[in-house]
Scaffold this motif. Structure first.
Motif, PDB file in Angstrom:
ATOM      1  N   GLU A   1       0.838  -1.194   0.000  1.00 42.78           N
ATOM      2  CA  GLU A   1       0.000   0.000   0.000  1.00 42.78           C
ATOM      3  C   GLU A   1       0.877   1.249   0.000  1.00 42.78           C
ATOM      4  O   GLU A   1       1.857   1.322   0.746  1.00 42.78           O
ATOM      5  CB  GLU A   1      -0.907   0.030   1.233  1.00 42.78           C
ATOM      6  N   VAL A   2       0.526   2.208  -0.792  1.00 47.73           N
ATOM      7  CA  VAL A   2       1.230   3.481  -0.846  1.00 47.73           C
ATOM      8  C   VAL A   2       0.210   4.613  -0.846  1.00 47.73           C
ATOM      9  O   VAL A   2      -0.940   4.420  -1.225  1.00 47.73           O
ATOM     10  CB  VAL A   2       2.140   3.593  -2.087  1.00 47.73           C
ATOM     11  N   GLY A   3       0.679   5.790  -0.382  1.00 42.58           N
ATOM     12  CA  GLY A   3      -0.175   6.968  -0.467  1.00 42.58           C
ATOM     13  C   GLY A   3      -0.732   7.446   0.855  1.00 42.58           C
ATOM     14  O   GLY A   3      -1.441   8.451   0.892  1.00 42.58           O
TER      15      GLY A   3
ATOM     16  N   VAL B   1      -0.242  -1.837  -4.793  1.00 47.33           N
ATOM     17  CA  VAL B   1       0.517  -2.402  -5.902  1.00 47.33           C
ATOM     18  C   VAL B   1       0.766  -3.871  -5.601  1.00 47.33           C
ATOM     19  O   VAL B   1       1.256  -4.210  -4.520  1.00 47.33           O
ATOM     20  CB  VAL B   1       1.851  -1.654  -6.076  1.00 47.33           C
ATOM     21  N   THR B   2       0.423  -4.724  -6.534  1.00 44.20           N
ATOM     22  CA  THR B   2       0.523  -6.158  -6.263  1.00 44.20           C
ATOM     23  C   THR B   2       1.383  -6.883  -7.294  1.00 44.20           C
ATOM     24  O   THR B   2       1.640  -6.367  -8.385  1.00 44.20           O
ATOM     25  CB  THR B   2      -0.870  -6.822  -6.244  1.00 44.20           C
TER      26      THR B   2
ATOM     27  N   GLN C   1       1.039  -4.768   3.992  1.00 40.39           N
ATOM     28  CA  GLN C   1       1.564  -4.470   5.332  1.00 40.39           C
ATOM     29  C   GLN C   1       0.861  -3.285   5.977  1.00 40.39           C
ATOM     30  O   GLN C   1       1.026  -3.032   7.166  1.00 40.39           O
ATOM     31  CB  GLN C   1       3.073  -4.189   5.251  1.00 40.39           C
ATOM     32  N   GLY C   2       0.068  -2.566   5.201  1.00 39.58           N
ATOM     33  CA  GLY C   2      -0.709  -1.456   5.733  1.00 39.58           C
ATOM     34  C   GLY C   2      -0.020  -0.111   5.548  1.00 39.58           C
ATOM     35  O   GLY C   2       1.210  -0.034   5.471  1.00 39.58           O
ATOM     36  N   THR C   3      -0.835   0.923   5.494  1.00 44.49           N
ATOM     37  CA  THR C   3      -0.319   2.287   5.408  1.00 44.49           C
ATOM     38  C   THR C   3      -1.151   3.175   6.330  1.00 44.49           C
ATOM     39  O   THR C   3      -2.377   3.028   6.409  1.00 44.49           O
ATOM     40  CB  THR C   3      -0.343   2.822   3.960  1.00 44.49           C
ATOM     41  N   GLN C   4      -0.480   4.052   7.048  1.00 43.66           N
ATOM     42  CA  GLN C   4      -1.152   4.895   8.046  1.00 43.66           C
ATOM     43  C   GLN C   4      -1.790   6.109   7.379  1.00 43.66           C
ATOM     44  O   GLN C   4      -1.158   6.803   6.573  1.00 43.66           O
ATOM     45  CB  GLN C   4      -0.151   5.363   9.096  1.00 43.66           C
TER      46      GLN C   4
END
Length: 116
Positions: free
Chosen positions: A5-7, A22-23, A108-111
């Motif tokens: 995950e991004v952004g 993105v995978t 993994q997650g994004t805050q």
């Protein structure tokens, strides 16, 4: 397969943010993709999902009308456009991919932090 995950980041209430997952999933186009959110002290909750083909989407009540999920099968990505953000949208956002007969894949997650 890997999902990233991004952004994520810090945004003021009322603002917008776009997340991308993105995978490297083979046959990504056949996978049901979802976004989950885990707020501090709360369980992880489903907030948006999109079926293979992209024609069917579903949203949690808390984000209906504000968030939009979309996918690009050629790029193997799934995005979450978040508008009119509220403080209660704060949390870690996770991407998930699943398909019957295959393992479930998580990023993994994004805050995301929404400030007043």
């Amino acid at each position: 397969a890997q999902l990233m995950e991004v952004g994520g980041g810090l945004v003021q209430a009322g603002g917008s943010l776009r997340l991308s997952c993105v995978t490297s999933i083979n046959t990504f186009s056949n996978f049901h993709m979802s976004w989950y959110r885990q707020a501090p002290g709360k369980e992880r909750e489903l907030i948006a999902s999109i079926r293979p083909g992209g024609g069917t989407t579903n949203y949690g009540d808390s984000v209906q009308g504000r968030f939009i999920i979309s996918r690009d099968d050629a790029k193997k990505t799934v995005d979450l456009q978040m508008n009119s953000l509220k403080i209660e949208d704060t949390g870690v956002y996770y991407c998930k991919g699943n398909k019957m007969g295959r393992p479930v894949y998580w990023g993994q997650g994004t805050q995301v932090t929404v400030s007043s």
